[in-house]
Design a protein around this motif. Structure first.
Motif, PDB file in Angstrom:
ATOM      1  N   ASN A 264     -58.548   8.159 -54.078  1.00  0.00           N
ATOM      2  CA  ASN A 264     -56.791   7.397 -54.702  1.00  0.00           C
ATOM      3  C   ASN A 264     -56.197   7.377 -53.059  1.00  0.00           C
ATOM      4  O   ASN A 264     -55.759   6.355 -53.815  1.00  0.00           O
ATOM      5  N   ALA A 265     -56.542   7.062 -52.599  1.00  0.00           N
ATOM      6  CA  ALA A 265     -55.058   6.812 -51.291  1.00  0.00           C
ATOM      7  C   ALA A 265     -56.584   5.550 -50.911  1.00  0.00           C
ATOM      8  O   ALA A 265     -57.429   5.857 -50.365  1.00  0.00           O
ATOM      9  N   GLY A 266     -55.581   4.514 -50.471  1.00  0.00           N
ATOM     10  CA  GLY A 266     -56.115   3.380 -50.096  1.00  0.00           C
ATOM     11  C   GLY A 266     -56.242   3.536 -48.391  1.00  0.00           C
ATOM     12  O   GLY A 266     -56.122   4.363 -47.864  1.00  0.00           O
ATOM     13  N   CYS A 267     -56.690   2.246 -47.848  1.00  0.00           N
ATOM     14  CA  CYS A 267     -56.647   2.219 -46.354  1.00  0.00           C
ATOM     15  C   CYS A 267     -55.414   1.046 -45.913  1.00  0.00           C
ATOM     16  O   CYS A 267     -55.430   0.043 -46.736  1.00  0.00           O
ATOM     17  N   TYR A 268     -56.095   0.758 -44.613  1.00  0.00           N
ATOM     18  CA  TYR A 268     -54.666  -0.193 -44.433  1.00  0.00           C
ATOM     19  C   TYR A 268     -55.104  -1.896 -44.719  1.00  0.00           C
ATOM     20  O   TYR A 268     -54.254  -3.080 -45.009  1.00  0.00           O
ATOM     21  N   ALA A 269     -56.044  -2.567 -44.944  1.00  0.00           N
ATOM     22  CA  ALA A 269     -56.435  -3.304 -45.556  1.00  0.00           C
ATOM     23  C   ALA A 269     -55.979  -3.202 -46.966  1.00  0.00           C
ATOM     24  O   ALA A 269     -55.803  -4.424 -47.623  1.00  0.00           O
ATOM     25  N   CYS A 270     -56.287  -2.405 -47.808  1.00  0.00           N
ATOM     26  CA  CYS A 270     -55.187  -1.992 -49.420  1.00  0.00           C
ATOM     27  C   CYS A 270     -53.517  -2.314 -48.786  1.00  0.00           C
ATOM     28  O   CYS A 270     -53.274  -3.122 -49.686  1.00  0.00           O
ATOM     29  N   LEU A 271     -52.795  -1.977 -47.687  1.00  0.00           N
ATOM     30  CA  LEU A 271     -51.866  -2.108 -47.482  1.00  0.00           C
ATOM     31  C   LEU A 271     -51.588  -3.854 -47.603  1.00  0.00           C
ATOM     32  O   LEU A 271     -50.446  -4.236 -48.178  1.00  0.00           O
TER      33      LEU A 271
ATOM     34  N   ALA B 264     -63.368  -0.123 -38.783  1.00  0.00           N
ATOM     35  CA  ALA B 264     -64.096   0.940 -38.306  1.00  0.00           C
ATOM     36  C   ALA B 264     -64.286   2.503 -38.631  1.00  0.00           C
ATOM     37  O   ALA B 264     -65.068   3.681 -38.751  1.00  0.00           O
ATOM     38  N   CYS B 265     -62.049   3.164 -38.360  1.00  0.00           N
ATOM     39  CA  CYS B 265     -62.575   4.567 -38.682  1.00  0.00           C
ATOM     40  C   CYS B 265     -62.789   4.784 -39.824  1.00  0.00           C
ATOM     41  O   CYS B 265     -63.560   6.245 -40.243  1.00  0.00           O
ATOM     42  N   PHE B 266     -62.667   4.328 -41.230  1.00  0.00           N
ATOM     43  CA  PHE B 266     -63.110   4.532 -42.344  1.00  0.00           C
ATOM     44  C   PHE B 266     -64.453   4.358 -42.201  1.00  0.00           C
ATOM     45  O   PHE B 266     -64.909   5.529 -43.066  1.00  0.00           O
ATOM     46  N   PHE B 267     -65.335   3.585 -42.227  1.00  0.00           N
ATOM     47  CA  PHE B 267     -67.231   3.938 -41.844  1.00  0.00           C
ATOM     48  C   PHE B 267     -67.243   4.890 -41.306  1.00  0.00           C
ATOM     49  O   PHE B 267     -68.406   5.585 -40.958  1.00  0.00           O
TER      50      PHE B 267
END
Ligand SMILES: [Zn+2]
Length: 248
Positions: A168-175, A139-142
């Protein structure tokens, strides 16, 4: 211009080059949404309200339980059975009546999150389940909302600051695509002060961001893992996963 009573109340943070009067005015104009009012959210909220964040929205559908008092330091036995959002709102109004505090006695979900975070300058994810954390991340990404995530279990805590669409930085789903994340204090157990350390870090990062915005000297997209028993902190850059369904 700050009034004399505001200068007295906030004198310790006004001295800091990271805040000063301009930064404090930014803090006073901002809106923070705190999702999850357990050990993380209840303490982070206490610091943000103390620091004079102008508008704070508290979100949690849970009630105060006896097992919470070991680590959720803003509640006491008088609050047992009360909705956390209401109990915390009432306590925080006593701390700083000038802050506009709203309580939402609901659990964040896929449907209500876009509305909950709509007017936020930043969001603090203080929840304790991976599924909800992933929904907040999405939700925060979008919605392009800066997101401060923290978690604790056992004697360790973790945190990451996410600025959507940062190169370049990922999101929590990337983690969660990269490593196995185990952050469930219900099954893992947790030491009370360790949750407090995570909440203090989260509140610090949020305040520095609110004061100086994108000029704040904080690190985005860096995952921090602290072992409070061994006194070690590890940090690594969270890069975008090509398989991420959120940020790719
Ligand atoms: Zn991602």
């Amino acid at each position: 211009m700050l009034s004399s009573s505001e200068i007295r109340r906030y004198s310790r943070q006004l001295m800091l080059p990271q805040i000063e009067e301009e930064g404090h005015e930014n803090i006073a104009k901002s809106h923070v949404v705190i999702i999850g009012l357990g050990g993380l959210g209840s303490l982070a909220a206490r610091f943000l309200v103390g620091a004079g964040v102008g508008n704070v929205t508290l979100v949690d559908g849970d009630i105060v339980n006896i097992s919470n008092l070991q680590r959720q330091v803003t509640y006491n036995e008088m609050h047992l059975g009360e909705l956390k959002a209401k109990a915390l709102l009432n306590e925080l109004r006593k701390v700083n009546p000038s802050v506009n505090i709203k309580g939402k006695c609901i659990y964040a979900d896929r449907d209500n999150l876009p509305c909950i975070i709509q007017s936020a300058h930043c969001v603090l994810d203080c929840t304790d389940t991976l599924a909800v954390r992933k929904l907040i991340n999405q939700a925060c990404f979008f919605a392009h909302k800066p997101l401060f995530i923290a978690a604790a279990s056992g004697c360790t805590w973790q945190a990451v600051n996410l600025l959507p669409n940062q190169s370049n930085a990922g999101c929590y789903a990337c983690l969660t695509n990269t490593i196995e994340v185990r952050e469930d204090c219900v099954t893992q157990g947790v030491l009370g002060p360790v949750v407090g350390m995570a909440a203090c870090h989260q509140a610090t990062q949020a305040l520095l961001f609110l004061a100086k915005g994108n000029n704040a000297d904080i690190k985005w997209g860096q995952y921090i893992h602290c072992d409070a028993a061994q006194s070690t902190i590890r940090a690594f850059a969270l890069t975008r996963s090509i398989h991420c369904k959120v940020c790719q």
